[in-house]
Design a protein around this motif. Structure first.
Motif, short mmCIF file in Angstrom:
data_model
loop_
_atom_site.label_atom_id
_atom_site.label_comp_id
_atom_site.label_asym_id
_atom_site.label_seq_id
_atom_site.Cartn_x
_atom_site.Cartn_y
_atom_site.Cartn_z
N MET A 1 -31.98 102.39 10.13
CA MET A 1 -30.60 102.54 9.71
C MET A 1 -29.72 101.73 10.64
N LEU A 2 -28.63 101.20 10.07
CA LEU A 2 -27.62 100.47 10.82
C LEU A 2 -26.26 101.11 10.58
N TRP A 3 -25.45 101.10 11.60
CA TRP A 3 -24.08 101.56 11.47
C TRP A 3 -23.17 100.36 11.66
N VAL A 4 -22.05 100.40 10.97
CA VAL A 4 -21.03 99.36 11.11
C VAL A 4 -19.71 100.05 11.42
N ILE A 5 -19.02 99.53 12.42
CA ILE A 5 -17.66 99.95 12.71
C ILE A 5 -16.80 98.69 12.53
N ALA A 6 -16.00 98.70 11.47
CA ALA A 6 -15.16 97.55 11.16
C ALA A 6 -13.71 97.93 11.45
N THR A 7 -13.13 97.30 12.45
CA THR A 7 -11.74 97.55 12.82
C THR A 7 -10.92 96.39 12.29
N ILE A 8 -9.96 96.72 11.42
CA ILE A 8 -9.14 95.72 10.77
C ILE A 8 -7.71 95.85 11.29
N ASP A 24 -9.77 102.03 -3.08
CA ASP A 24 -10.10 101.62 -4.43
C ASP A 24 -11.54 101.12 -4.54
N VAL A 25 -12.01 100.38 -3.56
CA VAL A 25 -13.35 99.79 -3.62
C VAL A 25 -14.44 100.74 -3.11
N ALA A 26 -14.07 101.75 -2.34
CA ALA A 26 -15.05 102.64 -1.70
C ALA A 26 -16.00 103.32 -2.69
N PRO A 27 -15.55 103.86 -3.83
CA PRO A 27 -16.51 104.50 -4.74
C PRO A 27 -17.60 103.54 -5.24
N THR A 28 -17.23 102.29 -5.47
CA THR A 28 -18.21 101.29 -5.90
C THR A 28 -19.19 100.98 -4.78
N VAL A 29 -18.67 100.83 -3.56
CA VAL A 29 -19.54 100.55 -2.41
C VAL A 29 -20.52 101.70 -2.20
N ARG A 30 -20.05 102.92 -2.31
CA ARG A 30 -20.92 104.08 -2.07
C ARG A 30 -22.08 104.17 -3.07
N GLN A 31 -21.95 103.49 -4.21
CA GLN A 31 -23.03 103.48 -5.21
C GLN A 31 -24.03 102.36 -4.97
N GLU A 32 -23.77 101.48 -4.03
CA GLU A 32 -24.68 100.38 -3.75
C GLU A 32 -25.98 100.90 -3.14
N ALA A 33 -27.06 100.21 -3.48
CA ALA A 33 -28.37 100.54 -2.91
C ALA A 33 -28.29 100.41 -1.39
N GLY A 34 -28.73 101.42 -0.68
CA GLY A 34 -28.80 101.38 0.77
C GLY A 34 -27.56 101.85 1.49
N CYS A 35 -26.51 102.20 0.75
CA CYS A 35 -25.29 102.70 1.40
C CYS A 35 -25.42 104.19 1.64
N GLN A 36 -25.32 104.59 2.89
CA GLN A 36 -25.37 106.00 3.26
C GLN A 36 -23.98 106.56 3.55
N LEU A 37 -23.07 105.69 4.00
CA LEU A 37 -21.72 106.12 4.34
C LEU A 37 -20.80 104.91 4.27
N SER A 67 -30.54 99.28 5.77
CA SER A 67 -31.18 98.09 6.34
C SER A 67 -30.17 96.94 6.44
N ARG A 68 -30.55 95.93 7.17
CA ARG A 68 -29.72 94.73 7.26
C ARG A 68 -29.61 94.06 5.89
N GLN A 69 -30.70 94.10 5.12
CA GLN A 69 -30.67 93.50 3.79
C GLN A 69 -29.65 94.20 2.89
N ALA A 70 -29.61 95.53 2.95
CA ALA A 70 -28.63 96.28 2.15
C ALA A 70 -27.21 95.90 2.56
N LEU A 71 -26.97 95.75 3.85
CA LEU A 71 -25.65 95.35 4.33
C LEU A 71 -25.31 93.94 3.88
#
Length: 102
Positions: A1-8, A24-37, A67-71
């Motif tokens: 597992m990988l974690w990402v902290i993106a500070t914008i 707006d985009v979060a629900p779509t992202v959460r449905q992607e393969a490999g997305c845990q959070l 995984s890195r591939q999922a990201l």
């Protein structure tokens, strides 16, 4: 597992615009393969200590990927391309950290 902290860091007064675009985009992202959070957030208004007051014009996204591939697949999606185009004028800087949990 990988974690990402993106500070914008946003242009002054555009943090809510970026946050709304992420919501707006979060629900779509959460449905992607490999997305845990995938959680857009902002500093709590009270801050944690006097030495760490809440940051203005800042949005943080906390992510977990299988995984890195999922990201990498996530970063190449059309909805993330649209997000980047939509927010281009509002974003001043990005600090994206890839973490390995232990």
């Amino acid at each position: 597992m990988l974690w990402v902290i993106a500070t914008i860091t946003t242009a002054p007064g555009h943090d809510k615009d970026v946050l709304n675009a992420l919501r707006d985009v979060a629900p779509t992202v959460r449905q992607e393969a490999g997305c845990q959070l995938y959680q857009p957030s902002q500093d709590h208004p009270e801050g944690l200590t006097a030495d760490a007051p809440p940051r203005r014009d800042t949005v943080t996204v906390i992510e977990a990927w299988d995984s890195r591939q999922a990201l990498d697949d996530h970063l190449a999606t059309p909805h993330m391309t649209r997000f980047g185009e939509q927010t281009a004028d509002w974003v001043v800087d990005r600090d994206i950290r890839l973490l390995t949990p232990h």
